[in-house]
Design a protein around this motif. Sequence first.
Motif, PDB file in Angstrom:
ATOM      1  N   LEU A  65      -7.586 -19.236  48.434  1.00  0.00           N
ATOM      2  CA  LEU A  65      -5.916 -19.258  47.623  1.00  0.00           C
ATOM      3  C   LEU A  65      -6.113 -19.273  46.095  1.00  0.00           C
ATOM      4  O   LEU A  65      -5.507 -18.065  45.503  1.00  0.00           O
ATOM      5  CB  LEU A  65      -5.337 -21.105  47.467  1.00  0.00           C
ATOM      6  CG  LEU A  65      -4.262 -20.713  46.815  1.00  0.00           C
ATOM      7  CD1 LEU A  65      -3.036 -20.850  47.518  1.00  0.00           C
ATOM      8  CD2 LEU A  65      -3.418 -22.924  46.614  1.00  0.00           C
ATOM      9  N   GLY A  66      -7.010 -19.396  45.618  1.00  0.00           N
ATOM     10  CA  GLY A  66      -7.761 -19.158  43.920  1.00  0.00           C
ATOM     11  C   GLY A  66      -7.694 -17.260  43.947  1.00  0.00           C
ATOM     12  O   GLY A  66      -7.379 -16.547  42.553  1.00  0.00           O
ATOM     13  N   LEU A  67      -8.645 -16.919  44.803  1.00  0.00           N
ATOM     14  CA  LEU A  67      -9.154 -15.606  44.608  1.00  0.00           C
ATOM     15  C   LEU A  67      -7.302 -15.018  45.464  1.00  0.00           C
ATOM     16  O   LEU A  67      -7.875 -13.611  44.420  1.00  0.00           O
ATOM     17  CB  LEU A  67      -9.868 -15.100  45.341  1.00  0.00           C
ATOM     18  CG  LEU A  67     -11.663 -15.605  44.115  1.00  0.00           C
ATOM     19  CD1 LEU A  67     -12.301 -15.710  45.207  1.00  0.00           C
ATOM     20  CD2 LEU A  67     -12.081 -15.235  43.625  1.00  0.00           C
ATOM     21  N   PHE A  68      -6.542 -14.942  46.064  1.00  0.00           N
ATOM     22  CA  PHE A  68      -5.642 -13.811  46.695  1.00  0.00           C
ATOM     23  C   PHE A  68      -4.268 -14.149  46.936  1.00  0.00           C
ATOM     24  O   PHE A  68      -3.424 -13.647  46.895  1.00  0.00           O
ATOM     25  CB  PHE A  68      -6.371 -13.718  48.324  1.00  0.00           C
ATOM     26  CG  PHE A  68      -7.809 -13.426  48.492  1.00  0.00           C
ATOM     27  CD1 PHE A  68      -7.727 -11.312  48.209  1.00  0.00           C
ATOM     28  CD2 PHE A  68      -8.927 -13.710  49.102  1.00  0.00           C
ATOM     29  CE1 PHE A  68      -8.621 -11.060  48.917  1.00  0.00           C
ATOM     30  CE2 PHE A  68      -9.992 -12.807  48.781  1.00  0.00           C
ATOM     31  CZ  PHE A  68      -9.755 -11.677  48.853  1.00  0.00           C
ATOM     32  N   GLY A  69      -3.751 -15.689  46.215  1.00  0.00           N
ATOM     33  CA  GLY A  69      -3.232 -16.501  46.606  1.00  0.00           C
ATOM     34  C   GLY A  69      -2.004 -16.243  47.847  1.00  0.00           C
ATOM     35  O   GLY A  69      -1.292 -16.547  47.174  1.00  0.00           O
ATOM     36  N   ASP A  70      -2.722 -16.221  49.019  1.00  0.00           N
ATOM     37  CA  ASP A  70      -2.645 -16.111  50.180  1.00  0.00           C
ATOM     38  C   ASP A  70      -3.721 -16.577  51.200  1.00  0.00           C
ATOM     39  O   ASP A  70      -4.411 -15.822  51.337  1.00  0.00           O
ATOM     40  CB  ASP A  70      -1.993 -14.608  50.413  1.00  0.00           C
ATOM     41  CG  ASP A  70      -0.804 -14.645  51.774  1.00  0.00           C
ATOM     42  OD1 ASP A  70      -0.579 -16.069  52.154  1.00  0.00           O
ATOM     43  OD2 ASP A  70      -1.285 -13.921  52.327  1.00  0.00           O
ATOM     44  N   MET A  71      -3.413 -17.681  52.445  1.00  0.00           N
ATOM     45  CA  MET A  71      -4.287 -17.566  53.028  1.00  0.00           C
ATOM     46  C   MET A  71      -3.479 -17.904  54.237  1.00  0.00           C
ATOM     47  O   MET A  71      -4.658 -18.369  55.257  1.00  0.00           O
ATOM     48  CB  MET A  71      -3.994 -19.951  52.699  1.00  0.00           C
ATOM     49  CG  MET A  71      -4.726 -20.300  51.645  1.00  0.00           C
ATOM     50  SD  MET A  71      -4.461 -21.874  51.457  1.00  0.00           S
ATOM     51  CE  MET A  71      -3.612 -22.450  51.740  1.00  0.00           C
ATOM     52  N   THR A  72      -3.096 -16.327  54.488  1.00  0.00           N
ATOM     53  CA  THR A  72      -1.887 -16.045  56.132  1.00  0.00           C
ATOM     54  C   THR A  72      -3.524 -16.141  56.746  1.00  0.00           C
ATOM     55  O   THR A  72      -3.331 -16.864  57.585  1.00  0.00           O
ATOM     56  CB  THR A  72      -1.244 -15.414  55.805  1.00  0.00           C
ATOM     57  OG1 THR A  72      -0.256 -15.375  55.121  1.00  0.00           O
ATOM     58  CG2 THR A  72      -0.663 -15.242  56.882  1.00  0.00           C
ATOM     59  N   ALA A  73      -4.226 -14.740  56.311  1.00  0.00           N
ATOM     60  CA  ALA A  73      -6.108 -14.600  56.324  1.00  0.00           C
ATOM     61  C   ALA A  73      -6.161 -15.498  57.547  1.00  0.00           C
ATOM     62  O   ALA A  73      -6.876 -15.699  58.584  1.00  0.00           O
ATOM     63  CB  ALA A  73      -5.999 -13.382  56.854  1.00  0.00           C
ATOM     64  N   PHE A  74      -6.784 -16.147  56.314  1.00  0.00           N
ATOM     65  CA  PHE A  74      -7.742 -17.652  56.811  1.00  0.00           C
ATOM     66  C   PHE A  74      -6.973 -18.314  58.044  1.00  0.00           C
ATOM     67  O   PHE A  74      -7.847 -18.768  58.541  1.00  0.00           O
ATOM     68  CB  PHE A  74      -8.237 -18.389  55.520  1.00  0.00           C
ATOM     69  CG  PHE A  74      -8.389 -19.335  55.555  1.00  0.00           C
ATOM     70  CD1 PHE A  74      -9.929 -20.006  56.482  1.00  0.00           C
ATOM     71  CD2 PHE A  74      -8.267 -21.145  55.372  1.00  0.00           C
ATOM     72  CE1 PHE A  74     -10.588 -21.136  56.005  1.00  0.00           C
ATOM     73  CE2 PHE A  74      -8.780 -21.952  55.492  1.00  0.00           C
ATOM     74  CZ  PHE A  74      -9.632 -22.223  55.681  1.00  0.00           C
ATOM     75  N   GLU A  75      -5.373 -19.028  57.205  1.00  0.00           N
ATOM     76  CA  GLU A  75      -5.207 -19.766  58.133  1.00  0.00           C
ATOM     77  C   GLU A  75      -5.483 -19.378  59.591  1.00  0.00           C
ATOM     78  O   GLU A  75      -5.468 -20.028  61.257  1.00  0.00           O
ATOM     79  CB  GLU A  75      -4.083 -20.051  58.001  1.00  0.00           C
ATOM     80  CG  GLU A  75      -3.260 -21.105  58.208  1.00  0.00           C
ATOM     81  CD  GLU A  75      -2.039 -21.567  57.881  1.00  0.00           C
ATOM     82  OE1 GLU A  75      -0.744 -21.388  58.558  1.00  0.00           O
ATOM     83  OE2 GLU A  75      -1.465 -22.227  56.021  1.00  0.00           O
ATOM     84  N   LYS A  76      -4.991 -17.612  60.141  1.00  0.00           N
ATOM     85  CA  LYS A  76      -5.061 -17.642  61.517  1.00  0.00           C
ATOM     86  C   LYS A  76      -6.751 -17.234  62.284  1.00  0.00           C
ATOM     87  O   LYS A  76      -6.432 -18.274  63.234  1.00  0.00           O
ATOM     88  CB  LYS A  76      -4.746 -15.557  61.290  1.00  0.00           C
ATOM     89  CG  LYS A  76      -4.632 -15.182  62.048  1.00  0.00           C
ATOM     90  CD  LYS A  76      -3.604 -13.864  61.937  1.00  0.00           C
ATOM     91  CE  LYS A  76      -4.173 -13.197  63.945  1.00  0.00           C
ATOM     92  NZ  LYS A  76      -3.777 -11.726  63.535  1.00  0.00           N
ATOM     93  N   ARG A  77      -7.384 -17.192  61.136  1.00  0.00           N
ATOM     94  CA  ARG A  77      -8.152 -17.465  61.421  1.00  0.00           C
ATOM     95  C   ARG A  77      -8.899 -18.833  61.980  1.00  0.00           C
ATOM     96  O   ARG A  77      -9.901 -19.092  63.125  1.00  0.00           O
ATOM     97  CB  ARG A  77     -10.077 -16.504  60.797  1.00  0.00           C
ATOM     98  CG  ARG A  77     -11.411 -16.506  61.211  1.00  0.00           C
ATOM     99  CD  ARG A  77     -12.141 -16.061  60.177  1.00  0.00           C
ATOM    100  NE  ARG A  77     -12.801 -17.180  59.199  1.00  0.00           N
ATOM    101  CZ  ARG A  77     -13.389 -17.549  58.617  1.00  0.00           C
ATOM    102  NH1 ARG A  77     -14.212 -17.519  59.751  1.00  0.00           N
ATOM    103  NH2 ARG A  77     -13.642 -17.736  57.743  1.00  0.00           N
ATOM    104  N   ALA A  78      -8.466 -19.474  60.851  1.00  0.00           N
ATOM    105  CA  ALA A  78      -9.079 -20.938  61.810  1.00  0.00           C
ATOM    106  C   ALA A  78      -8.569 -22.043  62.763  1.00  0.00           C
ATOM    107  O   ALA A  78      -8.880 -22.063  63.771  1.00  0.00           O
ATOM    108  CB  ALA A  78      -8.690 -21.842  60.227  1.00  0.00           C
ATOM    109  N   ARG A  79      -6.887 -20.985  63.035  1.00  0.00           N
ATOM    110  CA  ARG A  79      -6.042 -21.683  64.188  1.00  0.00           C
ATOM    111  C   ARG A  79      -6.884 -20.855  65.474  1.00  0.00           C
ATOM    112  O   ARG A  79      -6.833 -21.531  66.324  1.00  0.00           O
ATOM    113  CB  ARG A  79      -4.824 -20.563  64.249  1.00  0.00           C
ATOM    114  CG  ARG A  79      -3.637 -22.568  62.569  1.00  0.00           C
ATOM    115  CD  ARG A  79      -2.145 -21.484  63.308  1.00  0.00           C
ATOM    116  NE  ARG A  79      -1.971 -21.942  62.007  1.00  0.00           N
ATOM    117  CZ  ARG A  79      -1.396 -23.255  62.200  1.00  0.00           C
ATOM    118  NH1 ARG A  79      -0.721 -23.784  63.685  1.00  0.00           N
ATOM    119  NH2 ARG A  79      -0.118 -23.573  61.728  1.00  0.00           N
ATOM    120  N   GLN A  80      -7.432 -20.158  65.346  1.00  0.00           N
ATOM    121  CA  GLN A  80      -8.204 -19.399  66.320  1.00  0.00           C
ATOM    122  C   GLN A  80      -8.561 -19.952  67.217  1.00  0.00           C
ATOM    123  O   GLN A  80      -9.777 -19.906  67.656  1.00  0.00           O
ATOM    124  CB  GLN A  80      -7.666 -17.983  66.540  1.00  0.00           C
ATOM    125  CG  GLN A  80      -8.723 -16.907  66.967  1.00  0.00           C
ATOM    126  CD  GLN A  80      -9.193 -15.133  67.040  1.00  0.00           C
ATOM    127  OE1 GLN A  80      -8.976 -14.779  66.482  1.00  0.00           O
ATOM    128  NE2 GLN A  80      -9.840 -14.767  68.312  1.00  0.00           N
TER     129      GLN A  80
END
Length: 102
Positions: A65-80
């Motif tokens: 969040l701090g470096l990219f301002g968006d957690m979409t890719a991280f959230e997708k990987r975590a859900r998978q």
Amino acid sequence: MSQTVDLTAGKTIPGHPAYVVFKDGRVYSLKKGKGAFLSEVRRPSPVWWRVRISGVEVQTRGLVLGLFGDMTAFEKRARQWAEENLPNQEENWDEDWLEDLQ
């Protein structure tokens, strides 16, 4: 077999230039020999995912969040990961994120 990692796809952590963070939350360390991804402490909720940077456990989603301002890719990987490793676990992701903010 060695794989090449495209470090230009990530961002370095301010004050810790030997660590490169990618949008999906993976953290690469240039300190580990020829370089390697750090091991993650994973939990059913991505709120609790951590990596150890210079001896300190750091929240992965906070880095993203701090470096990219968006957690979409991280959230997708975590859900998978959760679907593959915790198939019978029911989690309410919205409540987990909200709980961490309180």
